[in-house]
Design a protein around this motif. Structure first.
Motif, PDB file in Angstrom:
ATOM      1  N   GLY A 125      34.996  45.051  46.337  1.00  0.00           N
ATOM      2  CA  GLY A 125      34.597  45.616  47.627  1.00  0.00           C
ATOM      3  C   GLY A 125      35.644  46.583  48.168  1.00  0.00           C
ATOM      4  O   GLY A 125      35.319  47.651  48.697  1.00  0.00           O
ATOM      5  N   GLN A 126      36.906  46.232  47.997  1.00  0.00           N
ATOM      6  CA  GLN A 126      37.954  47.112  48.515  1.00  0.00           C
ATOM      7  C   GLN A 126      38.118  48.378  47.663  1.00  0.00           C
ATOM      8  O   GLN A 126      38.522  49.422  48.179  1.00  0.00           O
TER       9      GLN A 126
ATOM     10  N   THR B 246      34.513  38.599  38.851  1.00  0.00           N
ATOM     11  CA  THR B 246      33.720  38.124  39.986  1.00  0.00           C
ATOM     12  C   THR B 246      34.475  38.190  41.308  1.00  0.00           C
ATOM     13  O   THR B 246      33.975  37.692  42.323  1.00  0.00           O
ATOM     14  N   ASP B 247      35.657  38.800  41.297  1.00  0.00           N
ATOM     15  CA  ASP B 247      36.428  38.909  42.537  1.00  0.00           C
ATOM     16  C   ASP B 247      35.880  40.077  43.350  1.00  0.00           C
ATOM     17  O   ASP B 247      36.308  41.218  43.204  1.00  0.00           O
ATOM     18  N   LEU B 248      34.950  39.773  44.241  1.00  0.00           N
ATOM     19  CA  LEU B 248      34.275  40.842  44.974  1.00  0.00           C
ATOM     20  C   LEU B 248      35.045  41.282  46.211  1.00  0.00           C
ATOM     21  O   LEU B 248      34.630  42.213  46.897  1.00  0.00           O
ATOM     22  N   LEU B 249      36.156  40.631  46.496  1.00  0.00           N
ATOM     23  CA  LEU B 249      37.092  41.191  47.463  1.00  0.00           C
ATOM     24  C   LEU B 249      37.746  42.418  46.826  1.00  0.00           C
ATOM     25  O   LEU B 249      37.779  43.500  47.411  1.00  0.00           O
TER      26      LEU B 249
END
Lengths: 320, 320, 320, 320
Positions: B183-184, B177-180
């Motif tokens: 996203g990167q 769930t780490d969308l950082l």
């Protein structure tokens, strides 16, 4: 029962607590800080004495004075001033809640206690209820941050029936990436007009699409303007632009995360960007290193958050 | 170098491995399973022998036979059959990769080893590279699932320069769930046409907005149709409908998560919804309880995923 | 039912798997390795293909060959050769157990599966039972290592009634610092003559006082002699000497722990101390750095484990 | 610099804070509590306002009053009264330290701050130093409890050179099962006459053999007498008896751990055993259930800690 002037929404800056070099609170710059948020960042609501504000590193007497200063300086300038009154001791939390009401703050927020921990959602609700009861006229927000507290109670379960126990309940700050839990908070409770404020700045877009009504975070102190552009693009359904803004923000946060990113670093960055001296953090934190500050400055320039001085500085990926 | 027929995209079902009551693999129903996915769920790509397929509970000989059966049965029906060939032993992983190439699968995927663990991204890349080299003609996908493996290497860092080491690298399944981080991955590598497949079914919408190009998951076996509706709404920028579909899916997953949700329960639900017997899981898992199955069935009816038989069954919140 | 020649006790070396520089198993040195353990370290029992032996990084075919080599080379020299046959796949574990019986190993040990995990002690017992049944004549040991597997079932609860389900159960390797759990294993089951083998080398003395009947560990490959001196002092109730030996061992382990200590480093240290080349580990591990080896060598000299060459090398705290 | 009357050693009871049914502190029973510890349990030193005493759930004003009451009531009866003055806020910790000196407590103890956390041992030492400096005449103890605080700094590293920074440093309460770390604290610093107090009651014997000079814990409130018997047996080198006492204590703790064991349960047990009403805990804790109390009572009788009333009650394993 509380009748809030208006709903807490949009960007809410989790304020830093400015300090002098010898570690005392620097009240003198809070007025400038308010003006800066409103005028330069377009941020009109604040969250005082939270994690970012080193709230739990301050004494109760200091927390009272800090809250008072923000309320006073923010009058007629800010939309809402929410005071975090969470503490390990229920009595101290109640004292702070009562004080927030006396100084006419716009709301209070409370974290789950995290040394001795509530066993289940009922005990946590009981705890929160006792705090809320000390400020029966103020909107109440629950500050959900399981990674920091280790309290694993799901927000969605806590919200179930919460207004029967806490009539002033108005919403939550959700500082976690579990968007099933967040989505179900929104889905199951939309009709009650709660504020669903997301607290993981670097992935705000993912929560907006899931129904977030606002956001509370430390980076809105200095990336508020850029984040507001993202919010506007999202409102206009221009998702491509919104994603570009999100990625621009992520590039900066991703960069500092790799260097080590916390309250100390936020103070250094805010000093850089706003020009208002935030000073060092208080122990057990340490001032960010010079190396961190230099690197952060270069990155901010390359992303056009700080003005760059030469073309070479400019990142090929600079965000528009 | 690999030249994939076409990019892996859209919904990819992580297939369950059907078993007989005495715990042997039930190859006889795989043909029906393929037809069901394509015809009833609109799902045309599959991910075989992953977590959902109990891949690591099977012997190497069994994994080969299972892969073969899916490739054979899927021919001319499925778009892509990706075989998960991850194993704790590099040699076994290489054997499975080589086999996947021999049977003409459409790609291979590999999880980070998680007993003895790679120290950093370079060692992990070296491990993955050795597996990929055993199937030099097949597209290679990295299966990122830090919560299960405990391997904390960020995907975004792993992707940096990966095609120099693994020329067949085509994308990743991102189960976190780490969308950082997610996203990167998207932001830094968009130009390379990688597949960015999200693996947390219950919050797929949050990844779509962040640039996901597809999704791999267990629930697409039985909620594929509904999830496809969400994808279509998202494509048409009808975000309100997309969110409604996401919430509907979340209501079901949220319900079963509270009862205890894993491979065993997925087998029970798939049996209910498809009518194809998935059988029990293999030890160390245990069959889902009768109570679970009854509750799940009632919930599926109330959400209109299974046909309901009387008006009383129907949830007031039934999803349209 | 099994009737073991004699009880597994004293120090049991968890053997490293020697490899050539290109990562293949170096069977040629296993004979020398056996002699070294017996003659130089006074260690007469071994635990093969465990964590230290990179057992789960080997293919099943390799695990069989390694087990065979140790049994063959150890004949008439070693007291007991226990083969770790744990695997994520029950079928493979059973194959290895059957093979261990065929080659006449002295016992088998099994770790809890740790990808898909057993929900409770009953499922875990069912899994272990199925493995044990594949080698009905061999003593069976459970390898308890919750920090590595994440399986949180207490050993003391698992042992409750275990012989009714697994008649060949003879004891456990307890690799954890929870000495309440360990103590209650001993306390509740003393009358059954189980082997209570402790697996945290650096604090073995704390388990001896709690009733440990032996120990399995990687450091007994090269600190076996010194640890045997500790065991003898403890037997003679010379606790002051026993503590001195324990502290001496701790100083070394504490030193390497700070540098990063695992299988790779154990291979480097064993090569240093025994002169037998252990070679590099296999991916996903990497060879210990030259810097590590140099530091470890200096420390070993200062503690008189390796011969020192000048007085300056000698630590003021050298252990006698 | 501090010159303590004598070294803190033997059993130190971590005192519970008695409360009335409505959650206020019940100062009236503290005198009886002192007499009970000395006369019935043979415990002559106490640790006030720690975890067991719900120290962090009390307001600063309450912590001062509680400390004062114990010092006053303990005068001429107790050997040493150590006050835990740890707090998230350095200022509050300093206030409590100063107060402890004013009321002439025998020492202060401090936990690592655990919301915003120290990055490394130097920052933690700086924090502790600032607290110690507020009470320059009092012996200072560090309270090491990494599982509760999440602060992973090793005690052995913290102790390195600590007296140069904190001249009043006299020892630590070590509440963890890492006996490598504990052993190296003892080994490296024996010559300085520090107090090495172990804080995991259920495995105290394992720390005694590693050089512990005393123990701080909640169970010494009601199992002090039995634990003292263990200490005496250990002193006389009668290890067999010492182990019997340890196992007897473990049987009780193991039993309650399975029922859920914390401060609430300690209050219920102490009320049962001493007859002095401890009252309920304060939120976020909840009173122990009636079921817990009944079960604990039966177990205490079976182990002869509470007098049993009929032969049937008596456990076959009753401890002598």
């Amino acid at each position: 029962m509380a009748s809030p002037k208006k709903k807490l929404q949009g960007l809410v800056a989790a304020t830093l607590t400015p300090m002098t070099e010898n570690g005392e609170i620097n009240f003198s710059v809070i007025g400038r800080y308010v003006d800066y948020l409103v005028e330069e960042q377009g941020v009109k609501s604040i969250f005082v004495n939270g994690t970012t504000g080193e709230g739990l590193s301050l004494s109760i007497a200091e927390r009272r004075r800090v809250a008072e200063e923000w309320v006073t300086r923010g009058r007629n300038k800010l939309d809402q001033v929410v005071i975090h009154v969470g503490a390990l001791s229920l009595k101290e939390s109640q004292e702070l809640a009562k004080h927030a009401a006396e100084i006419r703050a716009d709301g209070i927020a409370v974290i789950a206690p995290f040394f001795l921990k509530p066993w289940n959602k009922d005990v946590l609700t009981d705890f929160l209820k006792e705090v809320a009861a000390a400020a029966p006229a103020l909107p109440f927000y629950y500050y959900h941050i399981p990674a920091l507290t280790g309290v694993k109670i799901r927000a969605e379960e806590l919200l179930d029936g919460i207004q029967e126990k806490i009539p002033t309940f108005q919403g939550l700050k959700f500082s976690d990436t579990d968007l099933l839990d967040f989505g179900q908070c929104v889905d199951q409770h939309r009709q009650r007009q709660f504020a669903f404020l997301f607290g993981v700045d670097e992935q705000l877009l993912s929560a907006l699409v899931m129904g977030a009504t606002g956001a509370v975070g430390s980076t809105y102190n200095y990336l508020g303007k850029k984040t507001n552009q993202m919010l506007e693009a999202f409102e206009k359904k221009d998702f491509s632009s919104a994603l570009n803004y999100q990625f621009c923000i992520q590039r900066f946060i991703n960069f500092v995360v790799k260097l080590g990113f916390g309250v100390s670093q936020n103070k250094a960055i805010m000093t850089l960007v706003s020009g208002i001296p935030m000073g060092p953090p208080r122990l057990p934190l340490q001032k960010a290193s010079r190396e961190f500050t230099d690197n952060a400055e270069a990155k901010l320039k390359s992303l056009d958050v700080l003005p760059f001085t030469s073309l070479e500085d400019r990142d090929v990926e600079a965000c528009s």
